[in-house]
Write a protein that holds these residues in place. Structure first.
Motif, PDB file in Angstrom:
ATOM      1  N   HIS A 105      89.797  68.986  -3.231  1.00  0.00           N
ATOM      2  CA  HIS A 105      88.954  69.113  -4.421  1.00  0.00           C
ATOM      3  C   HIS A 105      88.836  70.579  -4.821  1.00  0.00           C
ATOM      4  O   HIS A 105      88.485  71.435  -4.001  1.00  0.00           O
ATOM      5  CB  HIS A 105      87.559  68.542  -4.146  1.00  0.00           C
ATOM      6  N   LYS A 129      87.062  58.740 -11.227  1.00  0.00           N
ATOM      7  CA  LYS A 129      85.904  58.167 -10.540  1.00  0.00           C
ATOM      8  C   LYS A 129      85.008  59.265  -9.966  1.00  0.00           C
ATOM      9  O   LYS A 129      85.472  60.307  -9.505  1.00  0.00           O
ATOM     10  CB  LYS A 129      86.366  57.224  -9.418  1.00  0.00           C
ATOM     11  N   THR A 130      83.705  58.986  -9.962  1.00  0.00           N
ATOM     12  CA  THR A 130      82.701  59.938  -9.487  1.00  0.00           C
ATOM     13  C   THR A 130      82.325  59.636  -8.038  1.00  0.00           C
ATOM     14  O   THR A 130      82.179  58.472  -7.656  1.00  0.00           O
ATOM     15  CB  THR A 130      81.441  59.877 -10.369  1.00  0.00           C
ATOM     16  N   ARG A 180      79.431  60.845  -5.092  1.00  0.00           N
ATOM     17  CA  ARG A 180      78.182  61.564  -4.824  1.00  0.00           C
ATOM     18  C   ARG A 180      77.758  61.347  -3.376  1.00  0.00           C
ATOM     19  O   ARG A 180      77.888  60.249  -2.841  1.00  0.00           O
ATOM     20  CB  ARG A 180      77.052  61.083  -5.741  1.00  0.00           C
ATOM     21  N   GLU A 207      78.555  66.260  -5.609  1.00  0.00           N
ATOM     22  CA  GLU A 207      78.998  65.455  -6.739  1.00  0.00           C
ATOM     23  C   GLU A 207      80.350  65.971  -7.199  1.00  0.00           C
ATOM     24  O   GLU A 207      80.517  67.181  -7.423  1.00  0.00           O
ATOM     25  CB  GLU A 207      77.997  65.497  -7.889  1.00  0.00           C
ATOM     26  N   GLY A 208      81.304  65.087  -7.317  1.00  0.00           N
ATOM     27  CA  GLY A 208      82.647  65.469  -7.734  1.00  0.00           C
ATOM     28  C   GLY A 208      83.359  64.301  -8.360  1.00  0.00           C
ATOM     29  O   GLY A 208      82.835  63.186  -8.433  1.00  0.00           O
ATOM     30  N   SER A 209      84.566  64.554  -8.825  1.00  0.00           N
ATOM     31  CA  SER A 209      85.379  63.530  -9.471  1.00  0.00           C
ATOM     32  C   SER A 209      86.769  63.525  -8.861  1.00  0.00           C
ATOM     33  O   SER A 209      87.276  64.574  -8.428  1.00  0.00           O
ATOM     34  CB  SER A 209      85.485  63.817 -10.976  1.00  0.00           C
ATOM     35  N   THR A 210      87.380  62.373  -8.848  1.00  0.00           N
ATOM     36  CA  THR A 210      88.767  62.297  -8.385  1.00  0.00           C
ATOM     37  C   THR A 210      89.700  63.096  -9.283  1.00  0.00           C
ATOM     38  O   THR A 210      90.802  63.457  -8.864  1.00  0.00           O
ATOM     39  CB  THR A 210      89.241  60.837  -8.326  1.00  0.00           C
ATOM     40  N   GLU A 251      82.014  55.525  -7.277  1.00  0.00           N
ATOM     41  CA  GLU A 251      82.039  54.607  -8.416  1.00  0.00           C
ATOM     42  C   GLU A 251      83.071  53.504  -8.197  1.00  0.00           C
ATOM     43  O   GLU A 251      84.247  53.772  -8.041  1.00  0.00           O
ATOM     44  CB  GLU A 251      82.368  55.413  -9.667  1.00  0.00           C
TER      45      GLU A 251
END
Length: 284
Positions: free
Chosen positions: A57, A171-172, A174, A184-187, A235
């Motif tokens: 990430h 997708k998120t 957390r 908190e991050g996203s793919t 998510e």
């Protein structure tokens, strides 16, 4: 849009059973039912190996003030580190720096070796939620292998279920500690996506059904203490919950390296804020 199916492994009437989630119920193939809330969960898969990527990430890379290597690097978590949704995460007595790392786990569905990234999706059964805990007290001695840092007992909870038909894009993720969002991050911020990771490992290591690949964590990993409740929510995959407990005995002192509290340990555990090395106020 493809539909997804969630499978779980639970103890039902004293035996291990794979069930399908239907709303608030879990249904076995023989028709037996139990509620999600009352089920005693097991890891949703039984991997022969667990492989984890170091950095992926971009927020985590920025947090450490470093740069990504030209290709992913990995470490291995032994299967004895497996844990499940609702399970206790053990921080051994005498250790201070047990960090959470919320992640997404890839679960292999078909034996694969030497495949192209474009073909990797056909070899993935599904995905589950993971928490790649790290016991950084052992970082000074195990930084190369990460064996005790990431592989000690209980430090690889997976679950609650394995979801097939899930698209990892956009997708998120957390992580919560005692109900507060701490990661908190996203793919979409992953440098290397799920298909790339599978194909990369499979160039030289055969991946078998059930094997697990952990895909990396966003910024915000920090130490937790006994009594804390840690949850990772992804998510479309669900929410993995565990609680931290103190181990009943300290690390044995009559053999092996001992837990340390060097600036390397503290800087890594507390977020890689290297500019504070040697001048950080003591943690209370």
């Amino acid at each position: 849009m493809s539909s997804s199916t969630e499978y779980r492994r639970i103890l039902l009437d004293g035996t291990t059973v794979e069930v399908v989630r239907s709303g608030a119920e879990l249904i076995a193939a023989d028709g037996r039912r139990t509620s999600v809330a009352e089920a005693r969960h097991l890891p949703p898969v039984q991997p022969g190996k667990i492989i984890a990527v170091h950095l992926n990430h971009r927020s985590r890379v920025d947090e450490f003030g470093t740069t990504l290597p030209p290709a992913p690097t990995y470490f291995h978590k032994p299967t004895s580190s497996l844990n499940a949704h609702g399970g206790a995460i053990v921080r051994p007595a005498g250790c201070k720096y047990l960090n959470y790392e919320g992640e997404i786990a890839i679960v292999i569905g078909r034996t694969c070796r030497n495949i192209a990234p474009a073909d990797a999706g056909a070899f993935i059964r599904g995905y589950t939620v993971a928490n790649d805990y790290g016991l950084h007290d052992f970082r000074d001695t195990d930084a190369g292998s990460m064996l005790r840092v990431k592989g000690s007992d209980t430090l690889c909870p997976l679950g609650p279920g394995l979801v097939e038909g899930w698209d990892f894009r956009g997708k998120t993720l957390r992580t919560y500690v005692n109900g507060l969002v701490v990661q908190e991050g996203s793919t979409d911020e992953m440098e290397w996506d799920m298909h790339y990771l599978v194909a990369d490992i499979a160039r030289t290591i055969t991946l078998d059904p059930g094997d697990v690949l952990l895909s990396g964590t966003p910024a915000g990993s920090r130490p937790v203490r006994p009594g804390d409740v840690v949850e990772v929510e992804v998510e479309g995959l669900g929410r993995l919950a565990n609680h931290i407990v103190e181990g009943p005995t300290p690390i044995r002192a009559d053999c092996g390296a001992q837990p340390t509290e060097s600036e390397e340990v503290r800087s890594t555990a507390l977020g890689g804020d290297w500019e504070l090395r040697g001048v950080r106020a003591p943690r209370r």
